[in-house]
Motif scaffolding. Structure first.
Motif, PDB file in Angstrom:
ATOM      1  N   CYS A   1      -0.262   8.402  -3.156  1.00  5.40           N
ATOM      2  CA  CYS A   1      -1.087   9.130  -4.241  1.00  5.40           C
ATOM      3  C   CYS A   1      -1.659  10.375  -3.639  1.00  5.40           C
ATOM      4  O   CYS A   1      -2.192  10.459  -2.511  1.00  5.40           O
ATOM      5  CB  CYS A   1      -2.208   8.180  -4.528  1.00  5.40           C
TER       6      CYS A   1
ATOM      7  N   LEU B   1      -6.620   2.190  -4.496  1.00  2.00           N
ATOM      8  CA  LEU B   1      -7.003   1.267  -3.309  1.00  2.00           C
ATOM      9  C   LEU B   1      -6.584  -0.021  -3.470  1.00  2.00           C
ATOM     10  O   LEU B   1      -6.687  -0.837  -4.191  1.00  2.00           O
ATOM     11  CB  LEU B   1      -8.595   0.970  -3.258  1.00  2.00           C
TER      12      LEU B   1
ATOM     13  N   ASN C   1      -9.939  17.113  -3.478  1.00  2.00           N
ATOM     14  CA  ASN C   1     -11.197  16.412  -2.525  1.00  2.00           C
ATOM     15  C   ASN C   1     -11.279  17.297  -1.414  1.00  2.00           C
ATOM     16  O   ASN C   1     -11.199  16.843  -0.394  1.00  2.00           O
ATOM     17  CB  ASN C   1     -10.918  14.959  -2.222  1.00  2.00           C
TER      18      ASN C   1
ATOM     19  N   GLU D   1       0.911  -1.174  -0.336  1.00  2.00           N
ATOM     20  CA  GLU D   1      -0.032  -0.063  -0.132  1.00  2.00           C
ATOM     21  C   GLU D   1       0.873   1.043  -0.123  1.00  2.00           C
ATOM     22  O   GLU D   1       0.268   2.291   0.191  1.00  2.00           O
ATOM     23  CB  GLU D   1      -0.931   0.180   1.221  1.00  2.00           C
TER      24      GLU D   1
ATOM     25  N   ASP E   1      -5.576  10.194  -3.690  1.00  2.00           N
ATOM     26  CA  ASP E   1      -6.168   9.281  -3.254  1.00  2.00           C
ATOM     27  C   ASP E   1      -7.090   8.205  -4.349  1.00  2.00           C
ATOM     28  O   ASP E   1      -8.108   7.777  -4.274  1.00  2.00           O
ATOM     29  CB  ASP E   1      -7.484   9.493  -2.318  1.00  2.00           C
TER      30      ASP E   1
ATOM     31  N   ARG F   1      -9.638  10.059 -10.898  1.00  2.00           N
ATOM     32  CA  ARG F   1      -8.926  10.903  -9.706  1.00  2.00           C
ATOM     33  C   ARG F   1      -7.414  10.930 -10.127  1.00  2.00           C
ATOM     34  O   ARG F   1      -6.898  11.718  -9.769  1.00  2.00           O
ATOM     35  CB  ARG F   1      -9.118  10.289  -8.420  1.00  2.00           C
TER      36      ARG F   1
ATOM     37  N   ALA G   1      -0.624   3.582  -2.450  1.00  2.00           N
ATOM     38  CA  ALA G   1      -1.949   4.327  -2.047  1.00  2.00           C
ATOM     39  C   ALA G   1      -1.495   5.275  -1.119  1.00  2.00           C
ATOM     40  O   ALA G   1      -1.903   6.446  -1.285  1.00  2.00           O
ATOM     41  CB  ALA G   1      -2.746   3.275  -1.567  1.00  2.00           C
ATOM     42  N   TRP G   2      -0.615   5.204  -0.338  1.00  2.00           N
ATOM     43  CA  TRP G   2      -0.092   6.321   0.685  1.00  2.00           C
ATOM     44  C   TRP G   2       0.478   7.487  -0.136  1.00  2.00           C
ATOM     45  O   TRP G   2       0.335   8.567   0.337  1.00  2.00           O
ATOM     46  CB  TRP G   2       0.858   5.640   1.905  1.00  2.00           C
TER      47      TRP G   2
END
Lengths: 180, 184
Positions: free
Chosen positions: A66, A72, B111, A60, A69, A100, A63-64
């Motif tokens: 990014c 996943l 966001n 992950e 976000d 995103r 993901a951290w």
């Protein structure tokens, strides 16, 4: 040229332009003539080791890293019966939300095993948001010659250290010394 | 629109649909709606190197009354959302919306409370184009995918039946706010 009437001078520009090189790129028809740069940040790809096991260890870190976000990851443990990657863990769920993702490449820098890289594919437009979320099977690299579809065991006589040092060159062939 | 109903169903109706689709996609005039950095790439598409005039789209209309396609290029702030909706309402039917870039597709990396999390909260979007910003080829690719949609648009009674079908689907679909995970 200075004595000529203004209109003639104007048309001379028009006439001379006919002999200039056309700069327009005929994109959809001649797209092969205008490739992206080799290091273009396009769609991601989850790579495989030479025997087909996945490089992703489900840590992950992507993901951290990014900023949007968009990633996943859910890791899970490998077992001896069902092994997807060398070592303890593999990425069970891997999703990238391209609605995103800003293609900054921070996930690529964060990846400790070079599992995640970027391809040059960029034609990603879709008519709904759900199909812009790419699942693991959409992102995994294709199986090349000599690769087997996981789950399967590591090459006999190797540990995950041999994989990370890139000593595994195929389903059964290992170069150099092997730590048994 | 009464012509399709009075004709016998069959070959002529599909031909009319094809001709109408061809005419609609052949001169799809975009409304200028550049809000941020994506607008620079949209201008590049209008320039000579990528030359959107090849698809009959070179006239970026400043008046929404003369536009068919709204290219929402850039992040939409909460304050801009009513303006976006008004411009969309002022465009005559048939009209299409292209969400260019991740900010207008879903909010992207912004966001937060200031940015609308996707223009589909405000207007119906026909095609989403990811990228930050998308290169001009990506925009042309999205436009060509939209052209395919427009070419296959139905007319008259078939269109109304299709709209009823889509409406029924939309009514049972969960709202974007209720979706969880990455979809939200």
């Amino acid at each position: 040229m200075a004595e000529l009437p203004q209109a003639v001078r104007g048309f001379w520009v028009t006439f001379a332009t006919m002999f200039k090189k056309v700069v327009t790129e005929q994109y959809p028809e001649d797209s092969h003539k205008y490739p992206t740069q080799p290091r273009f940040h396009g769609r991601h790809q989850l790579n495989r080791w030479a025997d087909g096991l996945e490089k992703c260890v489900g840590c992950e870190l992507c993901a951290w890293a990014c900023p949007a976000d968009a990633i996943l990851v859910e890791g899970a443990s490998n077992t001896d019966e069902e092994r997807f990657s060398p070592g303890e863990r593999y990425g069970r769920v891997y999703q990238i939300n391209y609605a995103r993702c800003i293609f900054c490449g921070l996930c690529i820098e964060a990846c400790p095993t070079r599992a995640l890289t970027m391809t040059n594919a960029f034609e990603l437009a879709e008519d709904n948001r759900a199909s812009l979320i790419y699942e693991k099977q959409d992102l995994l690299a294709p199986l090349l010659a000599g690769m087997q579809l996981p789950p399967h065991d590591m090459v006999p006589g190797t540990t995950e250290q041999d994989y990370y040092a890139n000593r595994v060159k195929g389903p059964a062939a290992v170069e150099g010394e092997v730590q048994s | 629109m009464g012509l399709e109903e009075s004709l016998p169903s069959g070959v002529l109706l599909t031909t009319v649909e094809k001709v109408a689709g061809y005419a609609r996609k052949g001169s799809l005039w975009p409304a200028t709606f550049g809000l941020a950095c994506c607008a620079i790439e949209m201008m590049a598409v209008g320039g000579p190197r990528f030359d959107i005039a090849r698809f009959g789209m070179e006239v970026f209309r400043a008046s929404p009354r003369q536009a068919d396609l709204m290219i929402v290029a850039g992040r939409v702030s909460q304050k801009m959302a009513p303006v976006l909706r008004q411009i969309y309402d002022q465009m005559p039917n048939p009209k299409w919306v292209l969400a260019m870039g991740v900010c207008s597709s879903s909010g992207g990396m912004f966001n937060n409370y200031a940015i609308v999390q996707g223009v589909d909260h405000v207007v119906p979007v026909d095609i989403y184009l990811p990228g930050c910003p998308p290169r001009p080829e990506m925009l042309i690719d999205a436009i060509l995918k939209l052209h395919d949609d427009i070419q296959n648009t139905k007319l008259g009674a078939n269109r109304r039946a299709q709209m009823r079908e889509l409406e029924a689907e939309a009514l049972i679909a969960p709202a974007t706010q209720e979706m969880r995970g990455l979809l939200r």
